[in-house]
Design an enzyme around this catalytic site. Structure first.
Site, PDB file in Angstrom:
ATOM      1  CG  ASN A   1      -1.809   1.194   1.317  1.00  0.00           C
ATOM      2  OD1 ASN A   1      -1.423   2.304   0.991  1.00  0.00           O
ATOM      3  ND2 ASN A   1      -3.034   0.984   1.801  1.00  0.00           N
TER       4      ASN A   1
ATOM      5  CD  GLU B   1      -4.628   4.570   1.156  1.00  0.00           C
ATOM      6  OE1 GLU B   1      -5.183   5.567   1.656  1.00  0.00           O
ATOM      7  OE2 GLU B   1      -4.090   3.672   1.837  1.00  0.00           O
TER       8      GLU B   1
ATOM      9  CE1 TYR C   1      -6.721   0.317   1.602  1.00  0.00           C
ATOM     10  CE2 TYR C   1      -7.855   1.717   0.014  1.00  0.00           C
ATOM     11  CZ  TYR C   1      -7.293   1.538   1.265  1.00  0.00           C
ATOM     12  OH  TYR C   1      -7.306   2.563   2.180  1.00  0.00           O
TER      13      TYR C   1
ATOM     14  CG  ASP D   1      -4.293  -2.275   3.466  1.00  0.00           C
ATOM     15  OD1 ASP D   1      -4.652  -3.025   4.400  1.00  0.00           O
ATOM     16  OD2 ASP D   1      -4.304  -1.026   3.541  1.00  0.00           O
TER      17      ASP D   1
ATOM     18  CG  ASN E   1      -7.720  -2.084   5.858  1.00  0.00           C
ATOM     19  OD1 ASN E   1      -6.989  -1.657   6.745  1.00  0.00           O
ATOM     20  ND2 ASN E   1      -7.946  -1.427   4.733  1.00  0.00           N
TER      21      ASN E   1
ATOM     22  CG  HIS F   1       0.525  -0.118   4.447  1.00  0.00           C
ATOM     23  ND1 HIS F   1      -0.289  -1.172   4.830  1.00  0.00           N
ATOM     24  CD2 HIS F   1      -0.245   0.992   4.519  1.00  0.00           C
ATOM     25  CE1 HIS F   1      -1.493  -0.712   5.113  1.00  0.00           C
ATOM     26  NE2 HIS F   1      -1.494   0.599   4.940  1.00  0.00           N
TER      27      HIS F   1
END
Length: 299
Positions: free
Chosen positions: A11, A39, A113, A154, A156, A288
């Site tokens: 990211n 991102e 993402y 990523d 999350n 990151h």
């Protein structure tokens, strides 16, 4: 003859800032063949400026300056797809698949993402549930018939207490909710086996933490492999994200939320996984760290 393909995911927290702050030097030293980015928060021209000479496929978010995913390669340009196959799902700039023909085999690489989410705020958490639901449907399709597939990005979600330094303080927060982690339990349980949840890990979990069992009842595993956890075993981290605030990076108070998830057929071909954590706070070019691994592709 098989080839070693090095795949990295990161990211970048804005491709222009990352390029300005040192991403190029890292990339030159890392010897990467395929690079998955999340991102991006920029236009195609910004990707091309940051990655001159690379073949790039990308998908922007509907809202300018938000999200954005890309896959860059030193291989030939890939066939790409962005549709997760769910009507009404907001996946623009969040899911990109690319197929590479390498040494007689097809390798699918995904840059994902996942929404950050926010517990107790349906407008922010519901899109995350919908995205994880869509992933749960897509993973078996990618792995069908021995498919070689790698979902990077990523995601999350910190799957287990090992993945978050301060897990006790986050059991009611998005990123470590029991239901979120239950998806990963299913993704990563052996194919066809009953999903058991996370009780009995010997880490003194509170009641909320063992609640993944309630969300896993009656489900069977999909057989995917967390390449990072397989490489490092039962240790804390290694973390991949640290807040820019305070001393989180210096104290290594991080989260492991950036993944290589390999399909059952691809997982045995993985080696040399690592997290490229910056040497110091002031040499970071993103919040990151890149995660990398090598994969043997071809007969």
């Amino acid at each position: 003859m098989s080839r070693r393909i090095r795949i990295a995911s990161v990211n970048v927290n804005g491709i222009r800032a990352a390029a300005r702050n040192g991403m190029g030097s890292w990339l030159e030293a890392a010897d990467v063949d395929i690079l998955a980015l999340q991102e991006v928060r920029g236009e195609r021209e910004h990707l091309e400026a940051a990655l001159p000479g690379w073949c790039i496929v990308d998908d922007k978010a509907l809202q300018k300056g938000r999200a954005g995913v890309a896959i860059a390669s030193r291989e030939e340009c890939a066939i790409s797809r962005v549709d997760l196959g769910h009507d009404g799902l907001e996946s623009n700039g969040r899911w990109l698949e690319a197929d590479f023909e390498i040494a007689g085999e097809t390798l699918t690489v995904v840059s994902a993402y996942v929404f950050t989410g926010e517990a107790e705020t349906p407008a922010k958490q519901d899109p995350k549930w919908a995205f994880l639901d869509a992933m749960e449907r897509r993973l078996p399709e990618l792995a069908a018939d021995g498919g070689l597939a790698l979902v990077t990005g990523d995601l999350n979600v910190g799957h287990r207490p090992l993945d978050i330094k301060n897990w006790r303080g986050n059991v009611k927060k998005s990123g470590f909710l029991a239901r979120e982690r239950a998806y990963f339990d299913r993704f990563l349980t052996l194919e066809g086996e009953a999903v058991a949840g996370q009780e009995g890990t010997g880490r003194g979990m509170v009641a909320e933490l063992s609640d993944t069992r309630a969300f896993s009842a009656g489900r069977t595993g999909l057989g995917w492999v967390d390449v990072g956890r397989a490489a490092h075993g039962e240790v804390d981290g290694p973390y991949t994200w640290w807040s820019m605030r305070g001393k989180a990076f210096d104290n290594d108070s991080g989260w492991r939320i950036d993944y290589h998830l390999a399909s059952p057929a691809l997982a045995p071909r993985a080696s040399n996984y690592r997290v490229d954590r910056a040497a110091s706070y002031d040499t970071r070019w993103s919040d990151h760290a890149p995660v990398l691994a090598d994969y043997a592709i071809g007969g």
